[in-house]
Design a protein around this motif. Sequence first.
Motif, PDB file in Angstrom:
ATOM      1  N   THR A 124     -26.171   9.741  24.987  1.00  0.00           N
ATOM      2  CA  THR A 124     -27.345   9.043  25.508  1.00  0.00           C
ATOM      3  C   THR A 124     -27.547   7.729  24.769  1.00  0.00           C
ATOM      4  O   THR A 124     -27.398   7.664  23.547  1.00  0.00           O
ATOM      5  CB  THR A 124     -28.618   9.903  25.335  1.00  0.00           C
ATOM      6  N   PHE A 125     -27.906   6.682  25.518  1.00  0.00           N
ATOM      7  CA  PHE A 125     -28.242   5.389  24.930  1.00  0.00           C
ATOM      8  C   PHE A 125     -29.675   5.400  24.403  1.00  0.00           C
ATOM      9  O   PHE A 125     -30.548   6.089  24.951  1.00  0.00           O
ATOM     10  CB  PHE A 125     -28.138   4.270  25.979  1.00  0.00           C
ATOM     11  N   SER A 126     -29.922   4.620  23.374  1.00  0.00           N
ATOM     12  CA  SER A 126     -31.296   4.357  22.943  1.00  0.00           C
ATOM     13  C   SER A 126     -31.942   3.434  23.970  1.00  0.00           C
ATOM     14  O   SER A 126     -31.263   2.786  24.775  1.00  0.00           O
ATOM     15  CB  SER A 126     -31.306   3.710  21.559  1.00  0.00           C
ATOM     16  N   GLY A 127     -33.271   3.357  23.921  1.00  0.00           N
ATOM     17  CA  GLY A 127     -33.990   2.536  24.895  1.00  0.00           C
ATOM     18  C   GLY A 127     -33.646   1.066  24.827  1.00  0.00           C
ATOM     19  O   GLY A 127     -33.679   0.369  25.846  1.00  0.00           O
ATOM     20  N   ASP A 128     -33.299   0.583  23.623  1.00  0.00           N
ATOM     21  CA  ASP A 128     -32.923  -0.832  23.493  1.00  0.00           C
ATOM     22  C   ASP A 128     -31.433  -1.075  23.715  1.00  0.00           C
ATOM     23  O   ASP A 128     -30.955  -2.211  23.642  1.00  0.00           O
ATOM     24  CB  ASP A 128     -33.333  -1.382  22.120  1.00  0.00           C
ATOM     25  N   GLY A 129     -30.686   0.001  23.980  1.00  0.00           N
ATOM     26  CA  GLY A 129     -29.261  -0.134  24.265  1.00  0.00           C
ATOM     27  C   GLY A 129     -28.388  -0.391  23.051  1.00  0.00           C
ATOM     28  O   GLY A 129     -27.179  -0.595  23.198  1.00  0.00           O
ATOM     29  N   GLN A 130     -28.960  -0.344  21.852  1.00  0.00           N
ATOM     30  CA  GLN A 130     -28.210  -0.687  20.642  1.00  0.00           C
ATOM     31  C   GLN A 130     -27.476   0.499  20.022  1.00  0.00           C
ATOM     32  O   GLN A 130     -26.542   0.323  19.249  1.00  0.00           O
ATOM     33  CB  GLN A 130     -29.163  -1.283  19.590  1.00  0.00           C
ATOM     34  N   HIS A 131     -27.907   1.720  20.348  1.00  0.00           N
ATOM     35  CA  HIS A 131     -27.329   2.910  19.724  1.00  0.00           C
ATOM     36  C   HIS A 131     -26.988   3.979  20.758  1.00  0.00           C
ATOM     37  O   HIS A 131     -27.510   3.984  21.873  1.00  0.00           O
ATOM     38  CB  HIS A 131     -28.296   3.501  18.695  1.00  0.00           C
ATOM     39  N   LEU A 132     -26.105   4.882  20.345  1.00  0.00           N
ATOM     40  CA  LEU A 132     -25.798   6.093  21.104  1.00  0.00           C
ATOM     41  C   LEU A 132     -26.126   7.294  20.227  1.00  0.00           C
ATOM     42  O   LEU A 132     -25.966   7.252  19.009  1.00  0.00           O
ATOM     43  CB  LEU A 132     -24.306   6.154  21.459  1.00  0.00           C
ATOM     44  N   VAL A 133     -26.568   8.383  20.869  1.00  0.00           N
ATOM     45  CA  VAL A 133     -26.697   9.659  20.170  1.00  0.00           C
ATOM     46  C   VAL A 133     -25.851  10.681  20.922  1.00  0.00           C
ATOM     47  O   VAL A 133     -25.853  10.716  22.160  1.00  0.00           O
ATOM     48  CB  VAL A 133     -28.164  10.124  20.049  1.00  0.00           C
ATOM     49  N   THR A 145     -23.535   2.849  16.562  1.00  0.00           N
ATOM     50  CA  THR A 145     -23.922   1.517  17.042  1.00  0.00           C
ATOM     51  C   THR A 145     -23.041   1.177  18.234  1.00  0.00           C
ATOM     52  O   THR A 145     -21.845   1.470  18.237  1.00  0.00           O
ATOM     53  CB  THR A 145     -23.739   0.428  15.972  1.00  0.00           C
ATOM     54  N   VAL A 146     -23.640   0.548  19.229  1.00  0.00           N
ATOM     55  CA  VAL A 146     -22.902   0.220  20.454  1.00  0.00           C
ATOM     56  C   VAL A 146     -22.049  -1.033  20.259  1.00  0.00           C
ATOM     57  O   VAL A 146     -20.849  -1.037  20.534  1.00  0.00           O
ATOM     58  CB  VAL A 146     -23.873   0.036  21.643  1.00  0.00           C
ATOM     59  N   HIS A 147     -22.635  -2.110  19.764  1.00  0.00           N
ATOM     60  CA  HIS A 147     -21.921  -3.382  19.726  1.00  0.00           C
ATOM     61  C   HIS A 147     -20.869  -3.437  18.615  1.00  0.00           C
ATOM     62  O   HIS A 147     -19.794  -3.997  18.799  1.00  0.00           O
ATOM     63  CB  HIS A 147     -22.928  -4.537  19.598  1.00  0.00           C
ATOM     64  N   ARG A 148     -21.171  -2.821  17.483  1.00  0.00           N
ATOM     65  CA  ARG A 148     -20.158  -2.766  16.421  1.00  0.00           C
ATOM     66  C   ARG A 148     -19.228  -1.571  16.597  1.00  0.00           C
ATOM     67  O   ARG A 148     -18.224  -1.454  15.891  1.00  0.00           O
ATOM     68  CB  ARG A 148     -20.843  -2.712  15.050  1.00  0.00           C
ATOM     69  N   GLN A 149     -19.614  -0.671  17.512  1.00  0.00           N
ATOM     70  CA  GLN A 149     -18.776   0.488  17.869  1.00  0.00           C
ATOM     71  C   GLN A 149     -18.418   1.317  16.631  1.00  0.00           C
ATOM     72  O   GLN A 149     -17.273   1.690  16.421  1.00  0.00           O
ATOM     73  CB  GLN A 149     -17.516   0.020  18.603  1.00  0.00           C
ATOM     74  N   LYS A 150     -19.450   1.604  15.822  1.00  0.00           N
ATOM     75  CA  LYS A 150     -19.246   2.338  14.586  1.00  0.00           C
ATOM     76  C   LYS A 150     -20.123   3.589  14.540  1.00  0.00           C
ATOM     77  O   LYS A 150     -21.249   3.582  15.040  1.00  0.00           O
ATOM     78  CB  LYS A 150     -19.580   1.450  13.376  1.00  0.00           C
ATOM     79  N   PHE A 151     -19.593   4.640  13.912  1.00  0.00           N
ATOM     80  CA  PHE A 151     -20.358   5.836  13.618  1.00  0.00           C
ATOM     81  C   PHE A 151     -21.297   5.542  12.451  1.00  0.00           C
ATOM     82  O   PHE A 151     -20.888   4.971  11.439  1.00  0.00           O
ATOM     83  CB  PHE A 151     -19.398   6.986  13.271  1.00  0.00           C
ATOM     84  N   LEU A 152     -22.585   5.921  12.586  1.00  0.00           N
ATOM     85  CA  LEU A 152     -23.569   5.631  11.551  1.00  0.00           C
ATOM     86  C   LEU A 152     -23.880   6.841  10.668  1.00  0.00           C
ATOM     87  O   LEU A 152     -23.718   6.794   9.457  1.00  0.00           O
ATOM     88  CB  LEU A 152     -24.870   5.116  12.181  1.00  0.00           C
ATOM     89  N   PHE A 153     -24.357   7.936  11.287  1.00  0.00           N
ATOM     90  CA  PHE A 153     -24.715   9.106  10.483  1.00  0.00           C
ATOM     91  C   PHE A 153     -24.793  10.354  11.353  1.00  0.00           C
ATOM     92  O   PHE A 153     -24.808  10.277  12.584  1.00  0.00           O
ATOM     93  CB  PHE A 153     -26.058   8.895   9.769  1.00  0.00           C
ATOM     94  N   SER A 154     -24.833  11.520  10.682  1.00  0.00           N
ATOM     95  CA  SER A 154     -24.920  12.826  11.341  1.00  0.00           C
ATOM     96  C   SER A 154     -26.223  13.517  10.984  1.00  0.00           C
ATOM     97  O   SER A 154     -26.776  13.317   9.897  1.00  0.00           O
ATOM     98  CB  SER A 154     -23.762  13.731  10.918  1.00  0.00           C
ATOM     99  N   LEU A 155     -26.698  14.363  11.905  1.00  0.00           N
ATOM    100  CA  LEU A 155     -27.813  15.278  11.662  1.00  0.00           C
ATOM    101  C   LEU A 155     -27.230  16.685  11.724  1.00  0.00           C
ATOM    102  O   LEU A 155     -26.610  17.053  12.719  1.00  0.00           O
ATOM    103  CB  LEU A 155     -28.905  15.079  12.720  1.00  0.00           C
ATOM    104  N   ASN A 156     -27.445  17.474  10.666  1.00  0.00           N
ATOM    105  CA  ASN A 156     -26.575  18.642  10.451  1.00  0.00           C
ATOM    106  C   ASN A 156     -27.240  20.014  10.332  1.00  0.00           C
ATOM    107  O   ASN A 156     -26.618  20.943   9.850  1.00  0.00           O
ATOM    108  CB  ASN A 156     -25.756  18.428   9.162  1.00  0.00           C
ATOM    109  N   GLN A 157     -28.478  20.205  10.747  1.00  0.00           N
ATOM    110  CA  GLN A 157     -29.152  21.466  10.475  1.00  0.00           C
ATOM    111  C   GLN A 157     -28.978  22.551  11.528  1.00  0.00           C
ATOM    112  O   GLN A 157     -29.432  23.678  11.323  1.00  0.00           O
ATOM    113  CB  GLN A 157     -30.646  21.222  10.241  1.00  0.00           C
TER     114      GLN A 157
END
Length: 391
Positions: A124-133, A145-157
């Motif tokens: 899913t895209f963020s509302g501003d189109g800058q991120h994916l989850v 991140t969409v434009h830099r096409q990089k993995f940022l972080f994980s949520l792990n619980q």
Amino acid sequence: MTPRGSEILFFSFLRVVQKFSDPTLERHFKGHRDAVTSVDFNSNMKQIATGSMDSCVMIWNMKPQMRAYRLDGHKDAITSVQFSPSGHLVASASRDKTVRLWVPSIKAESTVFKAHTGTVRSVTFSGDGQHLVTASNDKTIKVWTVHRQKFLFSLNQHMNWVRCAKFSPDDRLIVSSSDDKTVKLWDKNSRECIHSFYEHAGYANHVDFHPSGTCIAAASTDNSIKLWDIRSHKMLQHYQVHTGVVNSLSFHPDGNFLITASNDSTLKILDLVEGKLLYTLHGHQGPATCVAFSRTGELFASGGSDEQVMVWKSNFDCGECGAAVTAQRNTTSSLRGASARSTPHLRFDSQIRSQTVTILEQRLTLTEVKLKECMENQMEIGLHLRSREQA
């Protein structure tokens, strides 16, 4: 005019004002070679994206004379597709453990995102189109991140497969659902789980935020749909209207309606303000696997195990019911309130009930105005006829 005639006229107008025109099937697309798993509208209303177990993403053009695009690249089934807010990109998730970002054109150009170690269930895209989850069978939620096409972080619980993850309308929160029978609410900035909602009879296949951002809805394997307030953490509504697993849901943009798709082969449209089932739609042969409203709410699309994509017209705003729907929009912006009263099949909060009364009063006022106009016209006709008889 006789009292009896007035009564008949009154109830006739009441039916007209309160009745929504039925949704209608506008078009259907067939081109996938296996079950359709996901569907989404472009914000420009000119294209629909679908994913399928056949490993392909299809871009369907709403204009009949324009051809569809088949986007090949994934090595296994597609589980989720979504257009970016601008409509210039399409994201897809797959069993092949990757996410792809496509330019929806005949060239089928894509960028591959790799970080998950299991099937990616949703993107899913963020509302501003800058991120994916993304949500995955590796029990994690990942943000990119969409434009830099990089993995940022994980949520792990989560303790089991994660089925779905979505951003809140303001992009500050993330909601996720898992086979561990929890729906979790996360703070994107602190990366902490701020609350867990527990499913007792099944797990949630699909979750999403209400357009107001104040509550979430979950489609469950126990055949039900639940809505929770994210501030009070209390259940607002509980619908038991399907006879099979609920696979997908989508809020109408004005927040007053929710549509669901189920293994019982039906789509259901729920009126969240009045807390009731509005429509049951039949069309798919076999499980209805996915459903989504367009950005305006004028259309919705569904996909099924029958390999078909169906496009429906909502018809919520047509004819004489438009005033009633406008009244709903003016009096309801979100589902609110901490206290919930439960019945065997439905829970709904006190503010929703008061909003419903307000809407009914407005509809009744509209009906009375129409009735008064009609009676005045009848009196004028009666006076005219009597004057003619006396002449």
